[in-house]
Design an enzyme around this catalytic site. Structure first.
Site, PDB file in Angstrom:
ATOM      1  N   GLU A  47      72.101  41.107  53.942  1.00 22.27           N
ATOM      2  CA  GLU A  47      71.448  40.399  55.059  1.00 22.27           C
ATOM      3  C   GLU A  47      70.650  41.431  55.835  1.00 22.27           C
ATOM      4  OE1 GLU A  47      74.146  38.531  57.909  1.00 22.27           O
ATOM      5  OE2 GLU A  47      72.629  38.774  59.481  1.00 22.27           O
ATOM      6  N   ARG A  51      65.818  43.157  63.603  1.00 26.99           N
ATOM      7  CA  ARG A  51      66.064  43.823  64.888  1.00 26.99           C
ATOM      8  C   ARG A  51      65.098  44.955  65.154  1.00 26.99           C
ATOM      9  NH1 ARG A  51      72.701  43.482  64.804  1.00 26.99           N
ATOM     10  NH2 ARG A  51      72.683  41.268  64.299  1.00 26.99           N
ATOM     11  N   THR A  75      69.675  37.583  62.075  1.00 29.40           N
ATOM     12  CA  THR A  75      69.137  37.622  63.436  1.00 29.40           C
ATOM     13  C   THR A  75      67.876  36.769  63.557  1.00 29.40           C
ATOM     14  OG1 THR A  75      69.877  39.951  63.421  1.00 29.40           O
ATOM     15  CG2 THR A  75      68.936  39.151  65.448  1.00 29.40           C
ATOM     16  N   LYS A 135      78.055  30.587  60.220  1.00 33.32           N
ATOM     17  CA  LYS A 135      78.497  31.936  60.592  1.00 33.32           C
ATOM     18  C   LYS A 135      79.410  31.796  61.812  1.00 33.32           C
ATOM     19  CE  LYS A 135      76.216  35.966  62.741  1.00 33.32           C
ATOM     20  NZ  LYS A 135      75.476  37.148  62.318  1.00 33.32           N
TER      21      LYS A 135
HETATM   22  C1  3PG Z   1      75.908  40.577  62.965  1.00 33.34           C
HETATM   23  O1  3PG Z   1      74.771  40.448  63.321  1.00 33.34           O
HETATM   24  O2  3PG Z   1      76.424  39.799  62.149  1.00 33.34           O
HETATM   25  C2  3PG Z   1      76.703  41.632  63.585  1.00 33.34           C
HETATM   26  O3  3PG Z   1      75.974  42.376  64.472  1.00 33.34           O
HETATM   27  C3  3PG Z   1      77.365  42.552  62.620  1.00 33.34           C
HETATM   28  O4  3PG Z   1      78.379  43.062  63.368  1.00 33.34           O
HETATM   29  P1  3PG Z   1      79.040  44.472  63.082  1.00 33.34           P
HETATM   30  O5  3PG Z   1      77.969  45.502  63.340  1.00 33.34           O
HETATM   31  O6  3PG Z   1      80.165  44.543  64.072  1.00 33.34           O
HETATM   32  O7  3PG Z   1      79.496  44.485  61.653  1.00 33.34           O
END
Ligand code: 3PG
Length: 211
Positions: A47, A51, A75, A135
């Site tokens: 994924e 960002r 995102t 999710k």
């Molecule tokens: C996401 O966008 O799914 C999270 O930011 C991932 O979270 P993590 O960095 O705690 O794994």
């Protein structure tokens, strides 16, 4: 409503794991190096999060270098991003939250889409729009394993991909839950420094998860 595609989306969620790497690639070079290792270690998906301004370059690189994997976009917070994901041939899209606009758009684009939920009300909205796979974000901050167990009783037909705060210490506990199809996490995405310093350690770690 969209029953068949929802079954497919639920199925896809169980094939992109057990752990979906949530990648905030610095640039195309970082993406390329990770894709190489992911392919070598049998990682079935990635994924790429939107960002950074150059995130789409990383998406294109991953689609090019991991042709047999599921490359998704994360995102996703607006309609243009969802359309762009479809245009580039992404395998799926993920959002941190849920909006009716994006759910409807994904359905009209026929793009597997997993909006984020953190509450029973958001889950009711997702379910009412025909979704059966979502999710769960931010997983640890929103109640973690005990929240997912609690949501399982009133929503036995919903499947989850929890992400946010999941790591090597707890991912297997999440995967042991009946309503968790996969987990997402950034901990399986090596930094550029780690790639340069200790590729063998990274490969060993990936093989433990995906081997
Ligand atoms: C996401 O966008 O799914 C999270 O930011 C991932 O979270 P993590 O960095 O705690 O794994």
């Amino acid at each position: 409503m969209h029953d068949q595609s929802q079954e497919q989306n639920k199925h896809l969620l169980s094939t992109i794991g057990p752990v979906v790497p949530v990648a905030d690639f610095i640039d195309e070079g970082h993406a390329s190096a990770c894709c190489e290792l992911f392919t070598q270690c049998g990682v079935p998906s990635v994924e790429v999060t939107l960002r950074r301004p150059n995130a789409w370059d990383s998406v294109r690189k991953c689609i090019e270098l991991m042709p047999n994997a599921h490359v998704g976009i994360g995102t996703v917070i607006d309609a243009d991003q969802l359309r762009q994901a479809k245009d580039l041939g992404a395998a799926f899209a993920i959002s941190p939250g849920i909006s009716e606009e994006l759910v409807l758009l994904a359905q009209s684009l026929d793009l597997p889409y997993y909006p984020g939920v953190a509450t029973a009300s958001e889950l009711m909205l997702a379910r009412s729009m025909g979704l059966r796979a979502v999710k769960f974000f931010p997983a640890e901050a929103a109640g973690g394993i005990s929240m997912l167990k609690s949501l399982g009783s009133p929503f036995p037909d919903m499947a989850f991909c929890p992400t946010g705060g999941i790591g090597v210490k707890n991912y297997q506990d999440y995967l042991a839950l009946g309503n968790v199809s996969c987990v997402g996490g950034s901990w399986v995405v090596p930094s550029q420094a780690a790639l340069a310093e200790s590729p063998d350690t990274i490969i060993a770690g990936l093989k433990q998860v995906y081997g």
